[in-house]
Design a protein around this motif. Structure first.
Motif, PDB file in Angstrom:
ATOM      1  N   VAL A 194     -21.817  25.836 -10.079  1.00  0.00           N
ATOM      2  CA  VAL A 194     -22.230  26.998  -9.287  1.00  0.00           C
ATOM      3  C   VAL A 194     -23.740  27.219  -9.405  1.00  0.00           C
ATOM      4  CG1 VAL A 194     -22.109  29.529  -9.188  1.00  0.00           C
ATOM      5  CG2 VAL A 194     -20.004  28.190  -9.309  1.00  0.00           C
ATOM      6  N   LEU A 195     -24.248  27.113 -10.617  1.00  0.00           N
ATOM      7  CA  LEU A 195     -25.662  27.377 -10.871  1.00  0.00           C
ATOM      8  C   LEU A 195     -26.551  26.174 -10.610  1.00  0.00           C
ATOM      9  CD1 LEU A 195     -25.265  29.375 -14.202  1.00  0.00           C
ATOM     10  CD2 LEU A 195     -25.593  30.293 -11.882  1.00  0.00           C
ATOM     11  N   ASP A 196     -25.940  25.006 -10.368  1.00  0.00           N
ATOM     12  CA  ASP A 196     -26.678  23.753 -10.229  1.00  0.00           C
ATOM     13  C   ASP A 196     -27.607  23.575 -11.428  1.00  0.00           C
ATOM     14  OD1 ASP A 196     -27.334  21.330  -9.052  1.00  0.00           O
ATOM     15  OD2 ASP A 196     -28.996  22.207  -7.908  1.00  0.00           O
ATOM     16  N   ASP A 197     -27.012  23.748 -12.604  1.00  0.00           N
ATOM     17  CA  ASP A 197     -27.744  23.704 -13.861  1.00  0.00           C
ATOM     18  C   ASP A 197     -26.838  23.012 -14.880  1.00  0.00           C
ATOM     19  OD1 ASP A 197     -29.140  24.205 -16.225  1.00  0.00           O
ATOM     20  OD2 ASP A 197     -29.575  26.274 -15.704  1.00  0.00           O
ATOM     21  N   PRO A 198     -27.272  21.903 -15.469  1.00  0.00           N
ATOM     22  CA  PRO A 198     -26.403  21.125 -16.364  1.00  0.00           C
ATOM     23  C   PRO A 198     -26.208  21.775 -17.735  1.00  0.00           C
ATOM     24  CG  PRO A 198     -28.572  20.144 -16.291  1.00  0.00           C
ATOM     25  CD  PRO A 198     -28.587  21.294 -15.303  1.00  0.00           C
ATOM     26  N   ILE A 199     -25.567  22.927 -17.761  1.00  0.00           N
ATOM     27  CA  ILE A 199     -25.401  23.670 -19.014  1.00  0.00           C
ATOM     28  C   ILE A 199     -24.274  23.129 -19.891  1.00  0.00           C
ATOM     29  CG2 ILE A 199     -26.400  25.806 -18.152  1.00  0.00           C
ATOM     30  CD1 ILE A 199     -23.603  26.878 -17.685  1.00  0.00           C
ATOM     31  N   THR A 200     -23.383  22.337 -19.319  1.00  0.00           N
ATOM     32  CA  THR A 200     -22.224  21.877 -20.085  1.00  0.00           C
ATOM     33  C   THR A 200     -22.608  21.045 -21.299  1.00  0.00           C
ATOM     34  OG1 THR A 200     -21.960  20.007 -18.589  1.00  0.00           O
ATOM     35  CG2 THR A 200     -20.584  21.926 -18.168  1.00  0.00           C
ATOM     36  N   GLY A 201     -23.707  20.322 -21.248  1.00  0.00           N
ATOM     37  CA  GLY A 201     -24.100  19.479 -22.363  1.00  0.00           C
ATOM     38  C   GLY A 201     -24.945  20.185 -23.419  1.00  0.00           C
ATOM     39  N   LEU A 202     -25.265  21.430 -23.184  1.00  0.00           N
ATOM     40  CA  LEU A 202     -26.119  22.164 -24.116  1.00  0.00           C
ATOM     41  C   LEU A 202     -25.332  22.720 -25.293  1.00  0.00           C
ATOM     42  CD1 LEU A 202     -28.208  24.282 -21.568  1.00  0.00           C
ATOM     43  CD2 LEU A 202     -28.926  22.199 -22.782  1.00  0.00           C
ATOM     44  N   PRO A 203     -25.984  22.906 -26.439  1.00  0.00           N
ATOM     45  CA  PRO A 203     -25.333  23.630 -27.534  1.00  0.00           C
ATOM     46  C   PRO A 203     -24.969  25.039 -27.066  1.00  0.00           C
ATOM     47  CG  PRO A 203     -27.346  22.561 -28.290  1.00  0.00           C
ATOM     48  CD  PRO A 203     -27.322  22.440 -26.791  1.00  0.00           C
ATOM     49  N   TYR A 204     -23.944  25.613 -27.667  1.00  0.00           N
ATOM     50  CA  TYR A 204     -23.379  26.886 -27.222  1.00  0.00           C
ATOM     51  C   TYR A 204     -24.434  27.987 -27.056  1.00  0.00           C
ATOM     52  CZ  TYR A 204     -20.436  31.055 -27.128  1.00  0.00           C
ATOM     53  OH  TYR A 204     -19.855  32.248 -26.788  1.00  0.00           O
ATOM     54  N   GLU A 205     -25.270  28.211 -28.039  1.00  0.00           N
ATOM     55  CA  GLU A 205     -26.265  29.294 -27.958  1.00  0.00           C
ATOM     56  C   GLU A 205     -27.222  29.070 -26.792  1.00  0.00           C
ATOM     57  OE1 GLU A 205     -26.242  32.219 -29.473  1.00  0.00           O
ATOM     58  OE2 GLU A 205     -24.425  31.614 -30.525  1.00  0.00           O
ATOM     59  N   GLN A 206     -27.569  27.826 -26.536  1.00  0.00           N
ATOM     60  CA  GLN A 206     -28.440  27.528 -25.390  1.00  0.00           C
ATOM     61  C   GLN A 206     -27.712  27.766 -24.073  1.00  0.00           C
ATOM     62  OE1 GLN A 206     -30.384  23.714 -25.658  1.00  0.00           O
ATOM     63  NE2 GLN A 206     -31.109  24.130 -27.736  1.00  0.00           N
ATOM     64  N   ARG A 207     -26.414  27.467 -24.038  1.00  0.00           N
ATOM     65  CA  ARG A 207     -25.631  27.767 -22.828  1.00  0.00           C
ATOM     66  C   ARG A 207     -25.713  29.250 -22.505  1.00  0.00           C
ATOM     67  NH1 ARG A 207     -19.768  24.778 -23.457  1.00  0.00           N
ATOM     68  NH2 ARG A 207     -20.609  22.816 -24.158  1.00  0.00           N
ATOM     69  N   LEU A 208     -25.490  30.062 -23.546  1.00  0.00           N
ATOM     70  CA  LEU A 208     -25.515  31.511 -23.334  1.00  0.00           C
ATOM     71  C   LEU A 208     -26.874  31.962 -22.818  1.00  0.00           C
ATOM     72  CD1 LEU A 208     -23.570  32.832 -26.462  1.00  0.00           C
ATOM     73  CD2 LEU A 208     -22.669  32.289 -24.180  1.00  0.00           C
ATOM     74  N   GLN A 209     -27.937  31.456 -23.409  1.00  0.00           N
ATOM     75  CA  GLN A 209     -29.282  31.840 -22.964  1.00  0.00           C
ATOM     76  C   GLN A 209     -29.537  31.393 -21.525  1.00  0.00           C
ATOM     77  OE1 GLN A 209     -31.326  33.994 -24.444  1.00  0.00           O
ATOM     78  NE2 GLN A 209     -29.611  34.161 -25.874  1.00  0.00           N
ATOM     79  N   ARG A 210     -29.067  30.209 -21.180  1.00  0.00           N
ATOM     80  CA  ARG A 210     -29.271  29.698 -19.818  1.00  0.00           C
ATOM     81  C   ARG A 210     -28.499  30.538 -18.807  1.00  0.00           C
ATOM     82  NH1 ARG A 210     -30.692  24.401 -18.282  1.00  0.00           N
ATOM     83  NH2 ARG A 210     -31.619  24.309 -20.326  1.00  0.00           N
ATOM     84  N   VAL A 211     -27.269  30.910 -19.145  1.00  0.00           N
ATOM     85  CA  VAL A 211     -26.469  31.749 -18.255  1.00  0.00           C
ATOM     86  C   VAL A 211     -27.172  33.093 -18.049  1.00  0.00           C
ATOM     87  CG1 VAL A 211     -24.273  32.991 -18.074  1.00  0.00           C
ATOM     88  CG2 VAL A 211     -24.285  30.594 -18.741  1.00  0.00           C
ATOM     89  N   LEU A 212     -27.656  33.686 -19.138  1.00  0.00           N
ATOM     90  CA  LEU A 212     -28.395  34.946 -19.024  1.00  0.00           C
ATOM     91  C   LEU A 212     -29.641  34.784 -18.162  1.00  0.00           C
ATOM     92  CD1 LEU A 212     -28.172  36.342 -22.673  1.00  0.00           C
ATOM     93  CD2 LEU A 212     -27.116  37.335 -20.616  1.00  0.00           C
ATOM     94  N   SER A 213     -30.294  33.643 -18.247  1.00  0.00           N
ATOM     95  CA  SER A 213     -31.505  33.415 -17.449  1.00  0.00           C
ATOM     96  C   SER A 213     -31.201  33.400 -15.959  1.00  0.00           C
ATOM     97  CB  SER A 213     -32.206  32.121 -17.868  1.00  0.00           C
ATOM     98  OG  SER A 213     -31.535  30.981 -17.362  1.00  0.00           O
TER      99      SER A 213
END
Length: 165
Positions: free
Chosen positions: A55-74
């Motif tokens: 949906v976000l066109d952002d490869p968040i699945t491969g990130l560590p959990y805390e980085q995923r959360l920060q990216r989603v918030l961004s």
């Protein structure tokens, strides 16, 4: 086999929100794998992170959990669940007992820019009318849970794309 002694209530996770949250995705309550990992949507077959990444066109699945959360918030998206405490064996929503809802006043206090509340599945979607009555746009999405196998990933994704404002 049931016991006459009530089980201890399980506690969910704190919200992942910030002042720029425009959309919040509310699940029902963390499953057993998520509780064990202390992470939202930790079950390896749950499609949540994969759907959100697409949906976000952002490869968040491969990130560590805390980085995923920060990216989603961004992206202006927050995460939480409708249930704060409950009793449940396993991970099925149908097995939730003695549920206690989260205090949703927190959303208004912490997220002044919140406009849309999305619900990850029918269980959390039961709360949609109360959010609509409070003036939010609401959207009940097909569950990302592995227990929801009626729709393909692409069919779910077509509906999940509507979370973006």
């Amino acid at each position: 086999m049931s016991s006459s002694v009530p089980s201890a209530l399980l506690a969910g996770f704190p919200p992942v929100l910030d002042r720029s949250t425009r959309v919040v995705i509310l699940g029902s309550f963390p499953g057993a794998a998520s509780l064990a990992a202390d992470q939202y949507y930790a079950h390896p077959r749950n499609q949540f992170w994969r759907l959100l990444s697409a949906v976000l066109d952002d490869p968040i699945t491969g990130l560590p959990y805390e980085q995923r959360l920060q990216r989603v918030l961004s992206h202006g998206i927050g995460l939480w669940d409708v249930i704060a405490l409950c009793e449940r064996e396993g991970s099925l929503d149908a097995d939730i007992r003695r549920a206690q809802a989260n205090d949703f006043a927190l959303l208004r206090q912490q997220c002044r820019t919140l406009r849309r509340v999305c619900f990850n599945g029918k269980t959390s979607g039961k709360f949609a009318p109360q959010f609509a009555d409070a003036g939010f746009e609401t959207l009940v999405l097909p569950s990302s849970s592995p227990a929801n196998a009626q729709l393909s990933f692409d069919e779910k994704l077509a509906q999940w794309k509507n979370i973006i404002l």
